[in-house]
Design an enzyme around this catalytic site. Sequence first.
Site, short mmCIF file in Angstrom:
data_model
loop_
_atom_site.label_atom_id
_atom_site.label_comp_id
_atom_site.label_asym_id
_atom_site.label_seq_id
_atom_site.Cartn_x
_atom_site.Cartn_y
_atom_site.Cartn_z
N GLU A 136 3.64 65.84 27.61
CA GLU A 136 3.97 64.52 28.19
C GLU A 136 5.27 64.63 28.98
OE1 GLU A 136 3.34 61.70 29.24
OE2 GLU A 136 3.30 60.19 27.68
N ASP A 137 5.46 63.73 29.95
CA ASP A 137 6.69 63.77 30.75
C ASP A 137 7.86 63.11 30.03
OD1 ASP A 137 5.54 61.24 30.96
OD2 ASP A 137 5.82 61.06 33.13
N ASP A 140 9.50 56.83 25.90
CA ASP A 140 10.47 55.73 25.94
C ASP A 140 10.36 54.97 24.62
OD1 ASP A 140 12.13 53.68 26.60
OD2 ASP A 140 11.00 52.96 28.31
N PHE A 189 16.11 54.50 34.29
CA PHE A 189 14.79 54.81 34.87
C PHE A 189 14.94 56.03 35.78
CE2 PHE A 189 10.83 54.50 37.11
CZ PHE A 189 9.97 54.14 36.07
N ARG A 202 7.06 61.48 43.08
CA ARG A 202 6.50 62.67 42.42
C ARG A 202 6.80 63.91 43.28
NH1 ARG A 202 3.28 60.46 38.24
NH2 ARG A 202 1.99 58.70 38.86
P1 IMP Z 1 6.49 54.54 26.27
O1 IMP Z 1 5.10 54.14 25.90
O2 IMP Z 1 7.42 53.36 26.29
O3 IMP Z 1 7.03 55.66 25.43
O4 IMP Z 1 6.46 55.02 27.79
C1 IMP Z 1 5.99 56.29 28.15
C2 IMP Z 1 5.40 56.29 29.54
O5 IMP Z 1 6.11 55.34 30.38
C3 IMP Z 1 5.58 57.63 30.21
O6 IMP Z 1 4.44 58.42 30.05
C4 IMP Z 1 5.82 57.27 31.66
O7 IMP Z 1 4.59 57.16 32.33
C5 IMP Z 1 6.44 55.90 31.62
N1 IMP Z 1 7.93 55.92 31.74
C6 IMP Z 1 8.82 55.50 30.80
N2 IMP Z 1 10.08 55.63 31.25
C7 IMP Z 1 10.00 56.16 32.49
C8 IMP Z 1 10.98 56.56 33.46
O8 IMP Z 1 12.21 56.48 33.28
N3 IMP Z 1 10.49 57.06 34.63
C9 IMP Z 1 9.15 57.17 34.90
N4 IMP Z 1 8.22 56.83 34.00
C10 IMP Z 1 8.62 56.33 32.81
#
Ligand code: IMP
Length: 220
Positions: A136-137, A140, A189, A202
């Site tokens: 995963e990238d 959050d 972000f 990207r």
């Molecule tokens: P979570 O469900 O809140 O953990 O969010 C995870 C997903 O939100 C990641 O797979 C990203 O697609 C997106 N995301 C959360 N923060 C960022 C950020 O700072 N930049 C770009 N994408 C983000």
Amino acid sequence: MEAVHEDCIVQIRDDEPGYNLNKFCIPNHYMEDLEYVFIPHGLIMDRTERLAREILRDMGGHHIVALCVLKGGYKFFADLLDFIKALNRNCDRSIPLTVDFIRLKSYCNDQATGDIRVIGGDDLASLAGKNVLIVEDIIDTGRTMQTLLNLLKQYKPNMVKVTSLLVKRRSQTPAYRPDYVGFEIPDKFVVGYALDYNEYFRDLNHICVISENGKEKYKK
Ligand code: IMP
């Protein structure tokens, strides 16, 4: 770069100033849309090489299925697998590595929508009995990963490990902590290295902090 090594994670402090955009190669079309370079591409690569070593040490006994979470995970996935392949071809006990892809959607602009949906990818039934490494990238709130893990459970893999290039430091306890983390970053972000803002950025090598101008320009 002021980074602190705690356990196995590289933590980037809240007051990390980053690097002036003019000191790195940034596509001209994004110059007004970014605040600064946060994690240069070379540092991402060096950290990824080390994660590859740790992953093979723990999972290396058996065939690994690497599951790429699209689209944001594709650069980390490709580079991580290159490092794993390099280790594999230089040791006596190499292991087969196969790949699968899943596409999830949860964000609009810089906000989580709360609605996490699988919008494409391979048939997850092929993961039954396998040792799966989710790539995963960024984590959050952790909701996306928890949703994916719950989904995978239904397909009865033998083992599931998760690696995320980034985790955000949050005031609340994070809902989910991956097994292998590249960098823990402040709650900003970030874009680049396949992380997007409404599909833009990207095509940027470094991980950068988006500017207010960038948010406004590419807002939906
Ligand atoms: P979570 O469900 O809140 O953990 O969010 C995870 C997903 O939100 C990641 O797979 C990203 O697609 C997106 N995301 C959360 N923060 C960022 C950020 O700072 N930049 C770009 N994408 C983000």
